[in-house]
Design an enzyme around this catalytic site. Sequence first.
Site, mmCIF file in Angstrom:
data_model
loop_
_atom_site.group_PDB
_atom_site.id
_atom_site.type_symbol
_atom_site.label_atom_id
_atom_site.label_comp_id
_atom_site.label_asym_id
_atom_site.label_seq_id
_atom_site.Cartn_x
_atom_site.Cartn_y
_atom_site.Cartn_z
ATOM 1 N N PHE A 32 -10.166 -6.262 -6.319
ATOM 2 C CA PHE A 32 -10.171 -7.053 -5.081
ATOM 3 C C PHE A 32 -9.878 -6.094 -3.917
ATOM 4 C CE2 PHE A 32 -8.497 -9.747 -8.514
ATOM 5 C CZ PHE A 32 -9.386 -10.811 -8.511
ATOM 6 N N ASP A 62 -15.033 -5.194 -5.662
ATOM 7 C CA ASP A 62 -14.914 -6.377 -4.825
ATOM 8 C C ASP A 62 -16.229 -7.148 -4.899
ATOM 9 O OD1 ASP A 62 -12.801 -7.231 -2.413
ATOM 10 O OD2 ASP A 62 -14.815 -8.064 -2.162
ATOM 11 N N ASP A 76 -5.105 -7.615 -6.172
ATOM 12 C CA ASP A 76 -4.754 -8.296 -4.922
ATOM 13 C C ASP A 76 -5.791 -9.394 -4.623
ATOM 14 O OD1 ASP A 76 -3.606 -8.971 -2.507
ATOM 15 O OD2 ASP A 76 -4.520 -7.314 -1.409
ATOM 16 N N CYS A 102 -0.999 -14.290 -2.780
ATOM 17 C CA CYS A 102 -0.771 -14.677 -1.391
ATOM 18 C C CYS A 102 -0.860 -16.192 -1.226
ATOM 19 C CB CYS A 102 -1.734 -13.953 -0.457
ATOM 20 S SG CYS A 102 -3.453 -14.208 -0.856
ATOM 21 N N ALA A 114 -18.739 -6.484 -7.756
ATOM 22 C CA ALA A 114 -18.687 -7.223 -9.024
ATOM 23 C C ALA A 114 -17.553 -8.236 -8.987
ATOM 24 C CB ALA A 114 -18.465 -6.246 -10.182
ATOM 25 N N ARG A 149 0.842 -1.213 0.000
ATOM 26 C CA ARG A 149 0.000 0.000 0.000
ATOM 27 C C ARG A 149 0.873 1.259 0.000
ATOM 28 N NH1 ARG A 149 -3.732 -3.407 3.093
ATOM 29 N NH2 ARG A 149 -2.758 -2.954 5.091
HETATM 30 N N1 SAH Z 1 -6.386 -5.433 -1.174
HETATM 31 C C1 SAH Z 1 -7.184 -5.658 0.001
HETATM 32 C C2 SAH Z 1 -7.291 -7.125 0.373
HETATM 33 C C3 SAH Z 1 -7.893 -8.009 -0.707
HETATM 34 S S1 SAH Z 1 -8.397 -9.574 -0.142
HETATM 35 C C4 SAH Z 1 -6.633 -4.801 1.155
HETATM 36 O O1 SAH Z 1 -5.491 -4.293 1.053
HETATM 37 O O2 SAH Z 1 -7.310 -4.641 2.158
HETATM 38 C C5 SAH Z 1 -9.200 -10.266 -1.503
HETATM 39 C C6 SAH Z 1 -10.585 -9.695 -1.784
HETATM 40 O O3 SAH Z 1 -11.037 -10.272 -3.006
HETATM 41 C C7 SAH Z 1 -11.668 -10.013 -0.763
HETATM 42 O O4 SAH Z 1 -12.203 -8.806 -0.290
HETATM 43 C C8 SAH Z 1 -12.733 -10.808 -1.545
HETATM 44 O O5 SAH Z 1 -14.061 -10.430 -1.183
HETATM 45 C C9 SAH Z 1 -12.450 -10.412 -2.954
HETATM 46 N N2 SAH Z 1 -12.794 -11.354 -4.032
HETATM 47 C C10 SAH Z 1 -12.554 -12.680 -4.083
HETATM 48 N N3 SAH Z 1 -12.873 -13.174 -5.314
HETATM 49 C C11 SAH Z 1 -13.325 -12.117 -6.045
HETATM 50 C C12 SAH Z 1 -13.773 -11.970 -7.382
HETATM 51 N N4 SAH Z 1 -13.805 -13.000 -8.230
HETATM 52 N N5 SAH Z 1 -14.127 -10.736 -7.808
HETATM 53 C C13 SAH Z 1 -14.084 -9.680 -6.972
HETATM 54 N N6 SAH Z 1 -13.645 -9.765 -5.702
HETATM 55 C C14 SAH Z 1 -13.269 -10.958 -5.231
#
Ligand code: SAH
Length: 388
Positions: A223, A245, A292, A332, A273, A207
Amino acid sequence: MEGVILKPGKDKAVRNRHHWIFSGAVRDLPEFENGAVLPVRSAQGELLGHATFNRNSSIVGRMISFGKQAPEEALRESVERAVALRRRYFDPNTTNAFRLINAEGDHLPGFIADLYADVLVVQVGSLGMEKLKPFLLELLGAAVKPRSIYERSDLLSRREEGLPEFEGLLRGEPVGSVRVVEEGLPFWVDVVHSQKTGFYLDQREMRKLARVFAPGRRVLNAFSYTGAFSVYALKGGALCADAVDASESAIALAQENFELNGLPSNAGLFFVADVFQFLREPGLDYDFLILDPPAFAKRKTDVVQACRGYKDINRLALQRVRRQGLVMTCSCSHFVDDGLFQKVVFQAAGEAGRRVRILQRHRQAFDHPVNIYHPETEYLKGLLLYVD
Ligand code: SAH
């Protein structure tokens, strides 16, 4: 000879301070109650340390002390050293949300503790640590004096340990949303209805990097979870930062985090979405994409499928990002290591037909230390790509 005896030649990992003992390495198990702490000995009878044992688990033993050190003494020392490391490098006025105990990364197998301001959230992954929990909470309580201790042990992996999933208040007053600061920026963390223990603390360094590269950029935070990358990017000078997300509650909290940071409502759009579909929408106009995703490979057997997912998402991002744009891409999944991840991104770049350079590499933030003797603690990696 009292304790657990390892097979001849199967004591190397323990001698190398790896925390796990697989059932195949054990010659003799005495009578014991699952979860108990037992001495561990080589085939010649030499004391190698102490571990918690559970017959139900393929990881039958988890070392909590090595050599002659008494187990309680080792636990106390590990907690003290973990706390001291964070105290040394976090100024609570700037960052008061961090991982205090990173399981094997801090020599405490299967035990995680995250601090959110004055609320401690713990996650227990093994029966042995479940039994040691009162002792560990006493140590942690004395060290950080939290207002509340909440448990988020909603881990599927507990099943193999014979433990049910568990969530609930362990000590102190009831908790809900906690206001924390990270790098001087305030965020709401919902420690009860959230993912992980509430916040992706492991991505702090990424970040910060996003903030540095944000000026003048139109950002898509894919995400996004609760919008942390967006807030950093906007504070760093991004022109706008949209968030996508799949989770409605995460997006709702992202909007609250915008407000909390005094960001105008037109600073970004919010989409509930699927990212795989969103990136196929016509008319996308972003020159900084942040990817992410959650861990696509939770087990070793998922790796091939996971790489397909990573390649798709990276190909789409690399196709859609504007010229002289940036893509910050993360994984991750422990089982997809640095080398494999880079290969996947290389294939995605080739298929997208773009010129791609790596500007920066990153890993999990330092409050998620990797134990050199136990490399399984390494899981997060990220690449910052420049796309001509
Ligand atoms: N970047 C964020 C953490 C992301 S965690 C931060 O720094 O706080 C991964 C996220 O992906 C989760 O919130 C989950 O709800 C979302 N997610 C998982 N599969 C997804 C998809 N196919 N499309 C959109 N979001 C998704």
